[in-house]
Design an enzyme around this catalytic site. Structure first.
Site, PDB file in Angstrom:
ATOM      1  N   GLU A  22      59.002  38.107 -66.613  1.00 50.81           N
ATOM      2  CA  GLU A  22      59.231  37.738 -68.011  1.00 50.81           C
ATOM      3  C   GLU A  22      60.703  37.670 -68.408  1.00 50.81           C
ATOM      4  O   GLU A  22      61.083  36.856 -69.242  1.00 50.81           O
ATOM      5  CB  GLU A  22      58.491  38.720 -68.926  1.00 50.81           C
ATOM      6  CG  GLU A  22      56.981  38.676 -68.805  1.00 50.81           C
ATOM      7  CD  GLU A  22      56.408  37.330 -69.190  1.00 50.81           C
ATOM      8  OE1 GLU A  22      56.818  36.778 -70.233  1.00 50.81           O
ATOM      9  OE2 GLU A  22      55.571  36.804 -68.430  1.00 50.81           O
ATOM     10  N   SER A  57       9.657  16.844 -66.964  1.00 51.65           N
ATOM     11  CA  SER A  57       8.318  16.910 -67.553  1.00 51.65           C
ATOM     12  C   SER A  57       8.139  18.071 -68.522  1.00 51.65           C
ATOM     13  O   SER A  57       7.130  18.124 -69.234  1.00 51.65           O
ATOM     14  CB  SER A  57       7.266  17.009 -66.444  1.00 51.65           C
ATOM     15  OG  SER A  57       7.263  15.813 -65.676  1.00 51.65           O
TER      16      SER A  57
END
Length: 711
Positions: free
Chosen positions: A146, A412
């Protein structure tokens, strides 16, 4: 500076206004139009006209004399802007440092039907861990990833800002931040995620304020205990406990690398969401640590060989799908609510375990050999409360909930809506149709296996999933009526306006299909699946209580007929593999084109359950029908779920072997005649008409006359 600036006549070429004469009607002021519209227009334009006149009256001085006024103007402008920034920002930060971990938004604790906690979703926080108690490699992992020059620069690093600005300019938008750890802390403590210049200015101001009051170590400690780490966790301690089941003080180097990789994209790199992506991101963190001199290459390689693993959750894997869904439902029911809420749900953990076992067992036995990678199940009580929900094979591998989020072709399993529309239109379960070749503008639906059944009743056609009869029934009642019937039972997914929907070509979710079937044992009442009984705030106040509706989806008569017809599916049709011993049950199989989806939705008098199997990428399975793997998984669940529960009746079904509706003709002579003539009329109406000009062969008579020879 020239003394001409003090001369009221300067600049010499400026426009001058002559005084109006006494006879000039405009001398007392500007001329006004009598029209109100002109007055409004004049008033709106007046400031702009004055500004243009003022700008035109300015003459830029010669030489360098223009620098001072422009510099003065710029200084004043930025001074005012800075004052506004300070007064808009600094008053908001008083007292925030002592407020503890930041966990805004909605957080819920979910209870099962017996009031026992299942788990939680939303913000998670833990007590701050002092910087000195964290492993050095955890701290270094964050610094290397960072802000590797954190201890060398001030609150704002100009070099990073310029680099980010260049990248953003090249991309035509915000693609890089360039923020220091102090700036990130400022944003997480006090600001939102909007990417505007004003917010960045506020971020920089707060960062300077923080560094003026706190040391670098304290800022880094606050950052590590406040940063959002995905999964609703804020700070390394909460994240370590959530992802790895341990304190941040005890994480390994591999686990530390995963945690350090989260701030860049917490949702994308969270190991609970995508463990593979989290490990790949951790590899980049390890490389950065090696480049920064924090660890050796050998240490990094050892961490890669022993990657981080997710902790075993207290909640079973399958229950996490339910927790996610409940959290989303709470957010929908109470969109403006924040803070911790207690949610009482309908989940029965015994039935949940039975559902998870049924799906896992089916996948283990058939997954590899039949190319089935996923399965899902949902079980409902007769009033629609969700008893169990399985969203996939493994929550750890994929959080996509196939029970509620996937929309697949039901095949179905959609046909009951077609036959229900026919029943509502006045037909009976024994109404006759002739199975024959069909052609609808080039579309020629076929039966499974190519079999032709001849004259059959609707009950037989549904039991054996005869496609060509279902299409004829759908065509007779009309596509729009079929669509309306499905929607009335709770199908919310879009249904196209074409006849192929009779064969289940329209995508639905497992939840809505199962909920629609629940209307049959409820004698036609609309059943809407639900899981949340009550929501209470942390102070005990009740925010929401579920109330069951009484809306009717279809008539009692039609619902009872459907129960009898769907019972036949399980006694002598495609669903025989799901038949339960000594207990009434009804249901329907479904198989989509090329075996991409296999379904079974069925019910007893005690509960309703739906099962689906398939592949996320929609690749075909190996001849997997709804009447095989799905039907057997449904049976496995019901046997475990209903063990020790007395059988309950199903309206319209009198015993465990309901009589063939064809045999009912002896007791229903009128219906027998109606069915006979309806079938006969159907045959004649679908027989191709002869050409009236057609000529017949020798010795044929027409109207008592001898017909000539030849055609």
């Amino acid at each position: 500076m020239s003394d001409k600036w003090d001369d009221p006549e300067y600049p010499p070429n400026a426009e001058r206004l002559e005084p109006a004469s006494e006879n000039d009607p405009a001398g007392d002021g500007p001329r006004r139009d009598s029209s109100p519209r002109r007055d409004l227009k004049t008033q709106l334009l007046a400031p702009f006209v004055a500004l243009i006149a003022w700008v035109r009256a300015i003459k830029v001085p010669q030489g360098r004399e223009w620098i001072a006024p422009i510099a003065s103007f710029a200084f004043t402008f930025f001074f005012i802007l800075a004052v506004l920034l300070v007064f808009d920002t600094l008053p908001k930060i008083d007292g925030r440092l002592a407020a503890g971990p930041h966990s805004p938004g909605l957080a819920v604790t979910v209870l099962d039907t017996n009031g026992k906690e299942i788990g939680s979703r939303g913000g998670r926080a833990a007590k701050d861990v002092p910087l000195a108690e964290l492993p050095p490699y955890l701290v270094n992992a964050f610094l290397a990833t960072e802000d590797r020059r954190f201890y060398e620069h001030g609150a704002v690093e100009i070099r990073s800002i310029l680099r980010a600005a260049l990248a953003n300019f090249s991309a035509g938008g915000f693609v890089q931040g360039g923020s220091t750890i102090t700036q990130q802390l400022a944003k997480n403590l006090y600001l939102d995620n909007r990417r505007t210049l004003w917010r960045k200015a506020q971020e920089a101001l707060i960062a300077i304020w923080l560094e003026s009051r706190l040391g670098k170590d304290r800022i880094l400690e606050l950052y590590l205990n406040r940063i959002y780490m995905g999964g609703g966790a804020y700070g390394v301690e909460a994240a370590a406990q959530y992802y790895f089941g341990k304190s941040a003080r005890e994480v390994t180097l591999a686990e530390a690398a995963v945690l350090a990789g989260l701030p860049k994209a917490p949702s994308r790199f969270a190991p609970s969401t995508n463990l593979a992506a989290a490990r790949k991101r951790a590899g980049h963190v390890l490389n950065a640590m090696v480049a920064n001199g924090n660890i050796t290459e050998a240490e990094a390689e050892e961490a890669r060989k022993n990657p981080a693993r997710m902790a075993v959750r207290t909640a079973p894997d399958s229950e996490n799908y339910f927790l996610d869904w409940v959290y989303d439902r709470v957010a929908q029911l109470l969109p403006d609510r924040q803070g911790r809420l207690i949610v009482r749900t309908t989940l029965d953990r015994k039935k949940q375990a039975a559902a998870a076992s049924a799906i896992a067992g089916a996948l283990k036995a058939n997954g590899e050999k039949l190319n089935i990678s996923q399965g899902a199940m949902i079980a409902l009580s007769p009033d629609g409360s969700i008893l169990a929900m399985v969203g996939g094979k493994s929550y750890g591998d994929s959080q996509f909930n196939r029970a509620v989020q996937a929309h697949r072709q039901p095949g179905s399993a959609f046909k009951p809506f077609v036959y229900l529309a026919a029943l509502e239109d006045g037909m009976k379960p024994w109404s006759g149709f002739y199975d024959k070749r069909l052609d609808y503008n080039g579309w020629t639906p076929q039966n499974a296996g190519g079999k032709s059944w001849g004259q059959v009743t609707m009950t037989t056609a549904l039991a054996h999933s005869i496609n060509r009869v279902a299409v004829q029934v759908g065509d007779k009642v009309g596509v729009e009526r079929v669509r309306e019937t499905a929607k009335e039972l709770g199908i919310r997914s879009p249904i196209p306006h074409n006849l192929s929907i009779a064969l289940g070509s329209s995508g639905v979710s497992l939840m809505e299909l199962t909920g629609a079937y629940a209307a049959f044992p409820a004698e036609g009442r609309l059943i809407t699946p639900y899981a949340i009984r009550q929501i209470t705030a942390s102070n005990g106040s009740i925010l929401y209580t579920h109330a069951n509706g009484t809306e009717r989806a279809t008539s009692k008569r039609s619902a009872r007929y459907m129960n009898a017809m769907l019972r036949r599916v399980m006694t002598s049709g495609t669903g025989k593999a799901a038949r339960l011993s000594g207990r009434l049950a009804a249901g329907k199989t479904g198989t989509s084109q090329d075996y991409r989806d296999a379904w079974f939705v069925g019910y007893t008098g005690n509960e309703i359950a739906g099962v689906w199997f398939g592949n996320d990428d929609n690749t075909p399975m190996k001849r997997v029908y709804g009447g095989t793997v799905a039907a057997r998984a449904w049976k496995s669940y019901m046997q475990a779920s209903l063990k020790g529960t007395p059988p309950a009746p199903i309206p319209g079904v009198s015993n465990t072997d309901w009589d063939n509706p064809d045999d009912q003709r002896r007791q229903q002579p009128e219906d027998v005649l109606t069915g006979f003539f309806a079938g006969l009329a159907n045959i004649f109406s679908n027989t191709p008409r002869q050409d009236p000009d057609r000529r017949w062969g020798n010795n044929f008579r027409r109207g008592g006359e001898m017909v000539g020879s030849g055609y």
